[in-house]
Enzyme design. Structure first.
Site, PDB file in Angstrom:
ATOM      1  CD  GLU A 300       0.108  -1.406   3.140  1.00 42.79           C
ATOM      2  OE1 GLU A 300       0.212  -2.351   2.345  1.00 42.79           O
ATOM      3  OE2 GLU A 300       0.277  -1.534   4.370  1.00 42.79           O
ATOM      4  CG  HIS A 324      -6.016  -5.548   1.422  1.00 40.44           C
ATOM      5  ND1 HIS A 324      -6.470  -6.192   2.550  1.00 40.44           N
ATOM      6  CD2 HIS A 324      -4.733  -5.203   1.693  1.00 40.44           C
ATOM      7  CE1 HIS A 324      -5.508  -6.244   3.453  1.00 40.44           C
ATOM      8  NE2 HIS A 324      -4.442  -5.647   2.948  1.00 40.44           N
ATOM      9  CD  GLU A 325      -2.406  -3.954  -0.959  1.00 36.06           C
ATOM     10  OE1 GLU A 325      -1.922  -3.197  -0.093  1.00 36.06           O
ATOM     11  OE2 GLU A 325      -2.417  -5.190  -0.836  1.00 36.06           O
ATOM     12  CG  HIS A 328      -3.340  -0.942   3.700  1.00 38.34           C
ATOM     13  ND1 HIS A 328      -3.275  -1.157   5.058  1.00 38.34           N
ATOM     14  CD2 HIS A 328      -3.115  -2.147   3.122  1.00 38.34           C
ATOM     15  CE1 HIS A 328      -3.017  -2.448   5.282  1.00 38.34           C
ATOM     16  NE2 HIS A 328      -2.929  -3.075   4.131  1.00 38.34           N
ATOM     17  CD  GLU A 347      -2.036  -5.591   6.452  1.00 40.66           C
ATOM     18  OE1 GLU A 347      -3.083  -5.715   5.797  1.00 40.66           O
ATOM     19  OE2 GLU A 347      -1.011  -5.019   6.009  1.00 40.66           O
ATOM     20  CG  ASP A 405       8.680 -11.037   7.170  1.00 46.07           C
ATOM     21  OD1 ASP A 405       7.886 -10.213   6.693  1.00 46.07           O
ATOM     22  OD2 ASP A 405       9.030 -12.076   6.588  1.00 46.07           O
ATOM     23  CE1 TYR A 413      -1.463  -9.747   6.817  1.00 40.57           C
ATOM     24  CE2 TYR A 413      -2.800  -8.611   5.199  1.00 40.57           C
ATOM     25  CZ  TYR A 413      -1.558  -8.921   5.703  1.00 40.57           C
ATOM     26  OH  TYR A 413      -0.442  -8.408   5.131  1.00 40.57           O
TER      27      TYR A 413
END
Ligand SMILES: [Zn+2]
Length: 633
Positions: A300, A324-325, A328, A347, A405, A413
């Site tokens: 995003e 979705h992006e 953001h 998320e 990460d 999410y």
């Protein structure tokens, strides 16, 4: 993309002022006015002493050396007694540090730690309000992927792109690399002839400008403060095609028309999002379709979403990723997780918003399919995280000594989205929507923590008794999926389940009623097939529905998972092609994991990965190395 119990109550007044300087909007009541900055376990920065407020880059990528070299000028605000500025760097060669007038400043590079890199500590003289760092990236900089011409669609010119989230920006920009430390930025990029540089910022390039070496000069400017993981660059043979007045697509020339046609609904998506959540604050919204090694579905980056070409299905069936992006632009980019332990704030909200935007566009029936597939993904993610009691299934995570990460799983999410669905079920849509609009307005351009968010919900959303009904504590600080999550039942899937049952009773594939199915119905079908499945029946499915030859990446992926599990060898050439032709981690991880479960699978995975590894981004390489216990020889 891509959770510890720190308290932010003891916020330093000087820091609060510095942070507030970048904010707009109406004054908040005192109890919600505190701008959150939590100590970030993934940054060396000490922003309470000296804080970067603006980054100014002048960079030249060298495609033969695979390095980016130039300068970063950082504007700094500081507390009265501060004598040093601490930055995050990783694998950067620092040549020189000066103040804005060119006077050398002393600096020290500390010990390197895995994934965090090193602290770069610069001595400040009493009047220093900016530092200029002359530096060069490493050819193995983790954020940057350098693609050979063969890895592009055009095959003639190389390509580079960056991926900053979570803590990779420090491998190409020396700055305070914490999502809680927002910075404006501008950049001048010198690109080789025939190539174009694009960034997550406003394009203020002068038409046809060249530098003394004949390179094209591209200029970008982001005047709104963003977390540094959103600074992003791509350089390649890029064409542009407008979609609406303020929307369009960048991609390689051979891809751009297809991409523009796939994303034609983007203006409708923006209109839907604005109707629900307030104005889009970033000016233009463009997409950049990258070569297939891009490790994520989308990133995003503000004003310019970076996207994988694997969503170009030809029938707009995978464009919820664009929703979705785009979402953001509110959740994540406007209001941002203060550190990576609160990744779900980016998320979970975004998946919820994505569902709502798609519902506006395509109706409840469609959005419910997305929600049910999401719930299936969540069940799977809970198993993978160690079961419904595992600490990694909390929304608020404890990643302090780990690579952030590790927290970028479907828990953030899908459990995050399920939490908002639960709130919606308790307070109703109307009140939740009003709350979200107010939340994005009040905390625009600010970091957010779980504690602060829950306090704000208590103050402005919940009526007496509702906090208990939602069971907020269990959702955010507890494991698994709380029992009060509202069931998601997609109406459309009932017919699919009926076909699965017929198939299970021995019906031939050709006799199934599949002709009107969308991608989502196919996914539900493939996920629902009982196991084990004989080779003969897999062959029947494959021949009838051409699954191994599917041009839809999601359907192909779901099919290949089955093929590995059942050792259905006729699909293996397709599997090999898929693993060699794209680098999206969402697809790679489960396929390599499934292969790694058996001896024959491990041998096959090793053979393919040896060839594929140099074509994947470091984000994917890190994950697959772990799955295959890979040691580079
Ligand atoms: Zn996301």
């Amino acid at each position: 993309m891509a959770r510890v119990a720190h308290s932010f109550r003891g916020l330093l007044p000087s820091l609060a002022l510095a942070l507030a300087a970048g904010c707009s909007g109406p004054a908040a009541p005192p109890e919600t006015a505190a701008v959150t900055y939590t100590p970030d376990p993934h940054s060396y920065a000490k922003p309470a002493e000296a804080r970067v407020t603006a980054v100014s880059l002048d960079l030249t990528p060298d495609f033969s050396a695979r390095t980016i070299a130039g300068t970063a000028r950082l504007a700094v605000t500081r507390s009265a007694g501060a004598s040093s500025l601490v930055l995050d760097i990783r694998d950067l060669a620092i040549a020189r540090v000066t103040d804005a007038q060119g006077a050398a400043l002393k600096f020290e590079i500390g010990e390197s730690r895995p994934f965090l890199g090193q602290p770069l500590t610069i001595a400040l003289s009493p009047a220093t309000d900016a530092v200029v760092i002359e530096y060069r990236t490493s050819p193995t900089a983790a954020a940057v992927q350098w693609l050979a011409p063969a890895q592009t669609s055009g095959k003639k010119l190389p390509f580079l792109f960056t991926q900053g989230q979570a803590v990779l920006t420090r491998t190409w920009v020396p700055t305070q690399d914490s999502p809680g430390i927002r910075q404006t930025y501008d950049a001048t990029i010198h690109a080789p002839a025939g190539m174009r540089a694009v960034m997550s910022a406003e394009d203020v390039s002068k038409e046809g400008e060249k530098d003394n070496n004949g390179r094209g000069v591209y200029r970008y400017r982001m005047t709104q403060p963003i977390p540094p993981y959103l600074i992003a660059l791509a350089v390649g043979d890029l064409a542009f095609k407008p979609i609406g007045k303020t929307t369009g697509v960048y991609a390689e020339p051979s891809v751009v028309d297809r991409a523009a046609s796939e994303f034609v609904e983007v203006d409708q998506m923006i209109a839907a999002a604005e109707k629900l959540y307030g104005p889009y604050r970033w000016g233009r919204y463009d997409l950049l379709v990258l070569p297939p090694s891009f490790p994520f579905g989308g990133m995003e980056n503000p004003r310019l979403t970076f996207a994988t070409p694997t969503i170009l299905a030809g029938d707009r069936s995978l464009v919820s990723l664009v929703a979705h992006e785009l979402a953001h632009s509110w959740s994540g980019n406007l209001v941002t997780n203060a550190n990576w332990n609160d990744f779900w704030i980016n998320e979970g909200f975004t998946v919820y918003l994505e569902g709502r935007i798609m519902e506006e566009l395509r109706g409840r029936r469609y959005a419910d399919m997305l929600r049910q597939l999401g719930r299936q993904d969540l069940d799977q993610a809970i198993v993978e995280a160690g079961g419904s009691k595992a600490a990694d299934t909390h929304l608020r995570l404890a990643l302090d000594a780990r690579d952030p990460d590790d927290g970028m799983t479907n828990i953030a999410y899908e459990k995050g989205a399920a939490f908002l669905q639960t709130i919606e079920a308790v307070v109703g849509r109307e009140r939740l929507d009003a709350f979200l609009r107010a939340y994005f307005e009040r905390f625009a351009f600010q970091p957010m923590t779980s504690e602060h968010l829950l306090r704000y919900m208590n103050e402005t959303l919940f009526k007496p008794g509702e906090v208990e009904k939602v069971d907020v504590q269990a959702w955010v600080y507890g494991p698994g999926l709380p029992s009060n999550a509202p069931p998601v039942k997609a109406e459309a899937f009932a017919a699919v389940d009926a076909e699965v049952a017929r198939w299970a009773r021995g019906e031939r594939a050709a006799a199934l009623a599949t002709s009107a199915w969308s991608t989502q119905e196919w996914l539900h079908f493939l996920r629902g097939l009982p196991q084990p499945i004989s080779a003969a029946r897999l062959g029947d499915l494959d021949r009838t529905f051409k699954l191994s030859a599917s041009g839809n990446s999601e359907i192909l992926f779901a099919w290949l998972e089955i093929a590995i599990r059942e050792r259905y060898e006729p699909a293996f050439p397709a599997l090999e092609r898929f693993l060699l032709s794209q680098g999206r981690r969402k697809f790679l991880r489960p396929l390599y994991e499934e292969l790694a479960k058996t001896d024959w699978g491990r041998a096959m995975a090793a053979r393919i990965y040896r060839q594929a590894r140099p074509t994947y981004h470091s984000v994917s390489v890190g994950t697959i190395d772990g799955i295959l216990k890979w040691q580079e020889k």
